[in-house]
Design an enzyme around this catalytic site. Sequence first.
Site: not given
Length: 480
Positions: A151, A227, A229-231, A249, A283, A461
């Site tokens: 993004n 990226g 949440t599942a990843t 994140e 995000c 971060e």
Amino acid sequence: MLNIQNYINGTFQDPIKDNWIDNYNPSNGEVYGQIPNSHIEDVEQAYQGAKSAFKLWSKTTLEERSRILIKISELLEENLQRFAEAESKDNGKPVSLAKSIDIPRAASNFRFFGNAITQFASESHESVGQSAINYTLRQPIGVVGCISPWNLPLYLFTWKIAPALAAGNCVVAKPSEVTPMTAFLLGEICNEAGLPKGVLNIVHGLGTSTGQAIVEHPDIKAISFTGGTATGAHIAKVAAPMFKKLSLELGGKNPNIIFADCDYDDMLNTTVRSSFANQGQICLCGSRIFVEKSIYDKFKTDFVNKIKALNVGHPSNADTNIGALVSKPHLEKVKAYINIAQGENGTILCGGNEVTVHGYENGYYLEPTVIEVPTDECRVNQEEIFGPVVTIMPFESEEDVLKMANKVKYGLSATLWTNNLNRTMRMSNQLQAGIVWVNTWMMRDLRTPFGGVKASGVGREGGFEALRFFTEPKNVCIKY
């Protein structure tokens, strides 16, 4: 057709297995190049280059590291137009946005951490009465992995690699396979700036091949990932048993809470931006808009009128407000959520349809969409859509809106519009989010910690938080 190559040990090279992926231009739906689909052999080659460079780079003076990072920043600024056009072509965002936000921020990331490392101090403690002194060393980790999303391609890529390099680490990095171009061009900049060979290595490919190889590499000691949440959950599952350091994140479903005592015009203009900047593919976008009941009808009318006036068009046009979505599958995902909203008794107040742009009929364009929802329990208010879609609904009390704001699995950011100081303090303390903006949105100071709670991630971060993540503390105790 442009073939992107991996950047390993200071040179550009094809993938070892000669596997390639098509690279699409979102504005017209056409393939305009190919990128490597790197595998474990390419990642190993990148790791070996980084490992060889680490001994020298970790001992390089802070002043020299700073000089090189600042030189990279300057070269990015000198090549602003070229990088902005490449980012737009790869991502679908307006060139004007890439030129004013993405590329300048990428340059700022290198400049900020180039300066920050010279001010990054460790601690010492005198043990009074014990004739001892303790001091803390902050040492680079070694070879680290950085994986960034599509993004904000160069913006977030550099947000990771700049502090990693500043702290003395060597990096194996993977940009998103959907938007690889500016990371590829960055390799040229690094060579021109005099970054030693092997300090930064960029391998392209799918998450399931290239990304997986980075995460599971036994000697890559830390992973910084932005990226879905599942990843992120999958990365944690792989990396945690290997005792790697993790910074994740992840997703967000951010509330935008508007009280009647706000500065209305400022709120309205900012809410348009916080809803649909970068086609809503940020995000931090405020995708759930809660408006105090007394001004709800006025807001609904004014907001929808402003959204209808936004221009959806080709990213290169100066008057384009909303460009193309990043890919065809992502466009289909966002459209599916619009259908889900209608099935859950949501009312589409504007948008919801694909847009055909003359001359670019196969591009991935979608109208900015505003949906009025009857309840916060609906899927479009609970699940991350990550596109030009926002929901709106009224609220009656501070207690009710706070409950709705926090009743999601995510906790990345929140926006609060009010001129009541007591309410500001109360709600800022109670909102479950890593960052709370009051009477503004996306106002960033690079010194501040950035990250989320709950399913929005682990770690922080930014500023010295990033430099702490990319170093290992070691306590030394000397008795005298």
